[in-house]
Design an enzyme around this catalytic site. Sequence first.
Site, PDB file in Angstrom:
ATOM      1  N   ARG A  32       1.272  -1.648   0.117  1.00 52.89           N
ATOM      2  CA  ARG A  32       0.331   0.382  -0.205  1.00 52.89           C
ATOM      3  C   ARG A  32       1.067   1.373  -0.166  1.00 52.89           C
ATOM      4  O   ARG A  32       0.614   2.142  -1.053  1.00 52.89           O
ATOM      5  CB  ARG A  32      -0.760  -0.333   0.919  1.00 52.89           C
ATOM      6  CG  ARG A  32      -2.300   1.416   1.360  1.00 52.89           C
ATOM      7  CD  ARG A  32      -1.922   2.322   1.629  1.00 52.89           C
ATOM      8  NE  ARG A  32      -1.472   2.254   2.792  1.00 52.89           N
ATOM      9  CZ  ARG A  32      -0.801   3.412   3.587  1.00 52.89           C
ATOM     10  NH1 ARG A  32      -0.891   4.804   2.781  1.00 52.89           N
ATOM     11  NH2 ARG A  32      -0.182   3.601   4.763  1.00 52.89           N
TER      12      ARG A  32
ATOM     13  N   HIS B  10       3.319   4.660  -3.437  1.00 56.50           N
ATOM     14  CA  HIS B  10       3.631   5.732  -3.713  1.00 56.50           C
ATOM     15  C   HIS B  10       4.680   6.360  -4.120  1.00 56.50           C
ATOM     16  O   HIS B  10       5.021   7.133  -5.129  1.00 56.50           O
ATOM     17  CB  HIS B  10       3.742   6.113  -2.683  1.00 56.50           C
ATOM     18  CG  HIS B  10       2.488   7.245  -1.569  1.00 56.50           C
ATOM     19  ND1 HIS B  10       1.978   7.683  -2.002  1.00 56.50           N
ATOM     20  CD2 HIS B  10       2.502   6.686  -0.541  1.00 56.50           C
ATOM     21  CE1 HIS B  10       0.797   8.028  -1.123  1.00 56.50           C
ATOM     22  NE2 HIS B  10       0.990   6.782  -0.040  1.00 56.50           N
TER      23      HIS B  10
ATOM     24  N   HIS C   1       3.571   4.479  12.810  1.00 51.13           N
ATOM     25  CA  HIS C   1       3.646   3.746  11.437  1.00 51.13           C
ATOM     26  C   HIS C   1       5.045   5.195  11.059  1.00 51.13           C
ATOM     27  O   HIS C   1       4.526   6.211  11.560  1.00 51.13           O
ATOM     28  CB  HIS C   1       2.479   4.305  10.571  1.00 51.13           C
ATOM     29  CG  HIS C   1       3.101   4.178   8.840  1.00 51.13           C
ATOM     30  ND1 HIS C   1       2.553   3.379   8.146  1.00 51.13           N
ATOM     31  CD2 HIS C   1       3.194   5.560   8.598  1.00 51.13           C
ATOM     32  CE1 HIS C   1       2.886   3.686   7.118  1.00 51.13           C
ATOM     33  NE2 HIS C   1       2.923   4.382   7.308  1.00 51.13           N
TER      34      HIS C   1
ATOM     35  N   HIS D  78       8.042   6.824   9.028  1.00 53.55           N
ATOM     36  CA  HIS D  78       8.627   7.208   8.101  1.00 53.55           C
ATOM     37  C   HIS D  78       9.906   8.103   7.667  1.00 53.55           C
ATOM     38  O   HIS D  78      11.094   7.980   8.924  1.00 53.55           O
ATOM     39  CB  HIS D  78       7.924   8.274   6.846  1.00 53.55           C
ATOM     40  CG  HIS D  78       6.998   8.264   6.376  1.00 53.55           C
ATOM     41  ND1 HIS D  78       7.042   7.547   5.133  1.00 53.55           N
ATOM     42  CD2 HIS D  78       5.924   7.459   6.341  1.00 53.55           C
ATOM     43  CE1 HIS D  78       6.289   6.689   4.846  1.00 53.55           C
ATOM     44  NE2 HIS D  78       4.832   6.856   5.328  1.00 53.55           N
TER      45      HIS D  78
END
Length: 354
Positions: free
Chosen positions: A22, A26, A203, A205
């Site tokens: 998912r 991107h 989550h 990054h």
Amino acid sequence: MSQQTTAGTPARPILIHDPTLRDGHHAVRHQLGREQLRAYAEAADAAGVPVVEVGHGNGLGASSLQAGRALLSDAAMLSVVRDALSSSRLGVFMLPGWGTTENIRQAVAHDVDLVRIGTHCTEGNLAERHLGLLRDAGVDAHGVLLMSHMATPERLAEECAQLVGFGATGVGILDSSGHYLPADVTARIAAIRSAVDVPVMFHGHNNLGMAVANSVAAAEAGATILDACARGFGAGAGNTQLEVLVPVLERLGYDTGIDFYRLLDAADIAERELMPAPPTIDSIGVVSGLAGVFSGFRNRVLDVAAREGVDPRDVFFELGRLQAVAGQEDLIEDVTLTLRAGSTGRDERTASHV
């Protein structure tokens, strides 16, 4: 891997949620095909990854000119991955405004096990209808807050408590821009943990190289669900790297239940089949993280800035100043054109004095 800590005490269980199929979309402009999805889903399932999430990068219903057209429909992606999983649970993600209740019903019809409803960090009320629908359908539903660095720990805790009231069976925060340092995560997860009695997730990054450290900080502060992607495959500078996070957690005394060798195999398949190259922390990634801009904006910013002859770093910092959020992709063009006009004006004024 061992289920005991070095001191001989039982390992602490922690759930790994894998959004490679998912969030990784991107990075490849949402162009993953059926065989790519199947290959990775089967490998993750064989490794015992608890939850495998699939979909357009922005979730159910997001395939569009504004956010990028996906190669496959939501239904096709769900069907392929559902068939590929024998033990892993199937997860999907949705942002109200992109997705609708009809998209949720379609996902439920494909036997999805877990639906995450994401909203901007101060707009959890937008998830009420969707969480209620999932609660009534008996589907595990999590409410998650994007761009969470824009809110205080106290506000995030209030929002998460509200999401639980709407029917969320789990809550959590996304470091959507890779902006956090470990102390930021600790404060926010601890505040949320004290406000709810459901599982809490994080989550990360990796724009500032802190994704694994931030995930560990989340676990130590009480999060029991952590997101991570194979090779870090995801938006911007990438996500927390799955095959690195799992052994780090195991060394710290957590039990992920994942087969390490098979996880490494899955990561190799992901690198070979899904991506032209693994994500790296390049200059744009660092700027995006510092500016606190949604990682999914990266490709659009680069495209528009190149077309208009504007430094993309300036675009990111201006988007950060404006506190742009997911769903405001049109703002990228507006900001770029404004910066170009300002630059042209400066050039003309300089030329007139030469």
